[in-house]
Scaffold this motif. Sequence first.
Motif, PDB file in Angstrom:
ATOM      1  N   SER A   1       0.913  -1.263   0.046  1.00 23.68           N
ATOM      2  CA  SER A   1       0.007  -0.188  -0.026  1.00 23.68           C
ATOM      3  C   SER A   1       0.683   1.028   0.087  1.00 23.68           C
ATOM      4  N   GLY A   2       0.557   2.282  -0.962  1.00 24.94           N
ATOM      5  CA  GLY A   2       1.384   3.518  -0.881  1.00 24.94           C
ATOM      6  C   GLY A   2       2.502   3.258  -1.813  1.00 24.94           C
TER       7      GLY A   2
ATOM      8  N   LYS B   1       0.814   2.347  -6.803  1.00 27.58           N
ATOM      9  CA  LYS B   1       0.013   1.511  -8.050  1.00 27.58           C
ATOM     10  C   LYS B   1      -1.112   2.344  -8.850  1.00 27.58           C
ATOM     11  N   SER B   2      -1.728   2.739  -7.874  1.00 22.27           N
ATOM     12  CA  SER B   2      -2.968   3.677  -8.440  1.00 22.27           C
ATOM     13  C   SER B   2      -2.131   4.889  -9.114  1.00 22.27           C
ATOM     14  N   THR B   3      -1.144   5.533  -8.708  1.00 22.40           N
ATOM     15  CA  THR B   3      -0.619   6.697  -9.251  1.00 22.40           C
ATOM     16  C   THR B   3      -0.165   6.364 -10.752  1.00 22.40           C
TER      17      THR B   3
HETATM   18  N1  ATP Z   1      -3.388  13.703  -4.564  1.00 27.44           N
HETATM   19  C1  ATP Z   1      -2.292  12.972  -3.633  1.00 27.44           C
HETATM   20  N2  ATP Z   1      -1.796  14.177  -2.886  1.00 27.44           N
HETATM   21  C2  ATP Z   1      -0.562  13.688  -2.175  1.00 27.44           C
HETATM   22  N3  ATP Z   1       0.015  12.365  -1.981  1.00 27.44           N
HETATM   23  C3  ATP Z   1      -0.752  11.562  -2.917  1.00 27.44           C
HETATM   24  C4  ATP Z   1      -1.767  11.887  -3.777  1.00 27.44           C
HETATM   25  N4  ATP Z   1      -2.305  10.571  -4.223  1.00 27.44           N
HETATM   26  C5  ATP Z   1      -1.424   9.684  -3.805  1.00 27.44           C
HETATM   27  N5  ATP Z   1      -0.677  10.226  -2.841  1.00 27.44           N
HETATM   28  C6  ATP Z   1       0.568   9.380  -1.980  1.00 27.44           C
HETATM   29  O1  ATP Z   1       1.353   8.913  -2.982  1.00 27.44           O
HETATM   30  C7  ATP Z   1       1.498   7.440  -2.698  1.00 27.44           C
HETATM   31  C8  ATP Z   1       1.197   6.389  -3.736  1.00 27.44           C
HETATM   32  O2  ATP Z   1      -0.316   6.650  -3.774  1.00 27.44           O
HETATM   33  P1  ATP Z   1      -1.036   5.357  -4.523  1.00 27.44           P
HETATM   34  O3  ATP Z   1      -2.373   5.875  -4.429  1.00 27.44           O
HETATM   35  O4  ATP Z   1      -0.301   5.611  -5.964  1.00 27.44           O
HETATM   36  O5  ATP Z   1      -0.607   4.229  -3.727  1.00 27.44           O
HETATM   37  P2  ATP Z   1      -1.223   2.542  -4.112  1.00 27.44           P
HETATM   38  O6  ATP Z   1      -0.184   2.133  -4.471  1.00 27.44           O
HETATM   39  O7  ATP Z   1      -2.499   2.681  -4.958  1.00 27.44           O
HETATM   40  O8  ATP Z   1      -1.854   2.242  -2.610  1.00 27.44           O
HETATM   41  P3  ATP Z   1      -2.889   1.387  -2.337  1.00 27.44           P
HETATM   42  O9  ATP Z   1      -2.750  -0.123  -2.266  1.00 27.44           O
HETATM   43  O10 ATP Z   1      -3.279   1.713  -0.536  1.00 27.44           O
HETATM   44  O11 ATP Z   1      -4.090   1.744  -3.162  1.00 27.44           O
HETATM   45  C9  ATP Z   1       0.754   7.482  -1.058  1.00 27.44           C
HETATM   46  O12 ATP Z   1       1.928   7.552   0.023  1.00 27.44           O
HETATM   47  C10 ATP Z   1      -0.011   8.507  -1.327  1.00 27.44           C
HETATM   48  O13 ATP Z   1      -0.340   8.921   0.092  1.00 27.44           O
END
Ligand code: ATP
Lengths: 233, 413
Positions: A40-41, A44-46
């Motif tokens: 998590s974090g 991936k979503s980014t």
């Molecule tokens: N709009 C934003 N502003 C600031 N920080 C962000 C933003 N979007 C994501 N983050 C930060 O960037 C990092 C990556 O976020 P992301 O959503 O890509 O993670 P993830 O791998 O999809 O996690 P998860 O498995 O929990 O969905 C995280 O630490 C998150 O807090």
Amino acid sequence: MLEIRELHKSYPIGGSSLHVLKGINLSVKDGEMVAIMGSSGSGKSTLLNIIGMLDEADSGEYILDDLPIKDLTEKKAAVYRNKFLGFIFQSFNLINYKTALENVALPLYYQGVNRKERQQQAMFHLGKVGLTDWAKHLPKELSGGQNQRVAIARALAANPKLLLADEPTGALDTKTSYEIMEFIQQLNDEGKTILMVTHEEDIANMCKRIVRLRDGVIMEDKKVTQVRAEHYV
Amino acid sequence: MIKFLLEKDTWQEVFDSLSKNKLRSILTMVGVWWGILLLISLLGSSRGIENNFNRMFENYATNSLFLSGGNTSMPFKGYQEGRKIKLNLDDAKKIKENVEGVEYVLPSHQLQITLSRKSLSASFIGKGEFPFNDVLAKKDLLWGRYINQTDIDEHKKVIVISEDVYKQLFEKDENPIGKIVYGENLGFTVIGVYKVVNFGGPQIDVDIPFTTSQQIFGRGNTIDWMTITGYENFDINQIDADVKLLLKNIHSIHPDDNRGLFGFNLGDRFDQITGFLTGMQFLTWFVGIATLIAGVFAIGGILLISVKERTKEIGVRRALGATPFLIKRQIIIESIAISLIAGFLGIISGGLILMLVNKTLGIGEDAFMRNPSVSIAIVFFALLIVITLGTLIGLIPAFKATSVKPIDALREE
Ligand SMILES: Nc1ncnc2c1ncn2[C@@H]1O[C@H](COP(=O)(O)OP(=O)(O)OP(=O)(O)O)[C@@H](O)[C@H]1O
Ligand SMILES: [Mg+2]
């Protein structure tokens, strides 16, 4: 299909900034089915959102279907999204006051397809996810699995080349998850390229390739033998 | 754009969005509806009141003044102060001959008269008048006629009474014409009943022929009041001053003595009332516009509450390929549609209220207002304001949701 080189992305947090993607290199060919994994974090979503043109990278190259995606106007981005991409979200993101059929028809509305044609095509896609009888129902009258199937039908409606799914089974129980995966595998069988983010190993193993993120870079990228979901249903 | 407005899809989207977000739509509409309704009923009512005043005015020559003798307050030319000034018929003649701009000079007597009929009796202030009085201050006759030249020539014992006198001396709905009332030990035949409109001075309840009062009260040449009217293009205030100067000269009143002559100028009164009406109109507009703005702000509030929900929806639509232009266009059309519907409802219900007000307050002789109504221009103006403000406020979520990246719009929960 898509080509990513040295992609960077950071988010400003207060005074400093959080470097989330630190040079991603990824190449996906037509017809692939890729699972993106990582804690998590890990970003991936980014990554998926940048691929989906819902967000922009700070630097690096991104080429989709031979088109360099860079400094797009929002209008162009909207047109590309409409033509090339289908989205499936963890929380479905259906429009709550529209029926299943209307939700599925919406991308076609933005393509300028006329009403009658829209209804027909939307009905066809709803049929593919087995929801013909639920066409006139609102999202709140459907189960989570059914809603996700509506969302899949909607993603398919515009006949996109690339399907992007962010934890499509994240809000569903195991059995329903496998049903959804069965649909997604069928789509891949029919030739759609699919990129999906998931936390679950069993879901990831139903794809053909697994990419693991850690600390903003790709730590592992391997082909796997696809486990067919229909064996579990 | 025209094609887009004619397409069924466009309106289907608007209809879906409005009908499926009922609470939001209804609250929004209530705001606009209320504003328009208030504006229309307020403006209409104030117009009704104005109409009523105008109706009262229209019977009066507005460039007229009334004069009577007073008591001097300064000694002058050997006369002591406190002298009672009595005007006479010669004065009237001299004024007509000498003061520039004077059209008519109408002399009259003021009388204190006790009228009785059967066992009823009451005391009233009356006037000995010429028929011409009916031209200068047209009587609103409920029954019969006013004094005519024959009455004057033959010194007839006829009487025109006010509605108040009628009510005191006659049975309800009894026809008073031709009936006899007694005053000063004489029988007077009632020839008319009028409605009192008073702009100042004592209330006059009884009119008898000038010549009759001259005879009965032994008045000779003396008179109590003069009604003086000016030609249209002459300033009544100037005439007022000239007349007073002349009379002060004739009656040896000190030029600075303001008590020797008593009078008032109808022009001034009309100016006062017109001023009051203008003030009322202004107030109405102020209240109406303020209400409209408040209504639109209420809409703004409601829309803002739904902005988050909307923002997310807009994010979804953008992910599905809606361009910012399409989104804004849709929301503007929605805003206009909702303002128009509510506006029309406001106009219709405002109109109904005015009709109701007219039925209850605008009927009969005592009506407080007449024909309350608003002009089409005002209605359009109000609609325009509502549509403009409604659109601008509708644009808040549209701009918010299209100015951020789609992902940020999608992230709203
Ligand atoms: N709009 C934003 N502003 C600031 N920080 C962000 C933003 N979007 C994501 N983050 C930060 O960037 C990092 C990556 O976020 P992301 O959503 O890509 O993670 P993830 O791998 O999809 O996690 P998860 O498995 O929990 O969905 C995280 O630490 C998150 O807090
Ligand atoms: Mg995520």
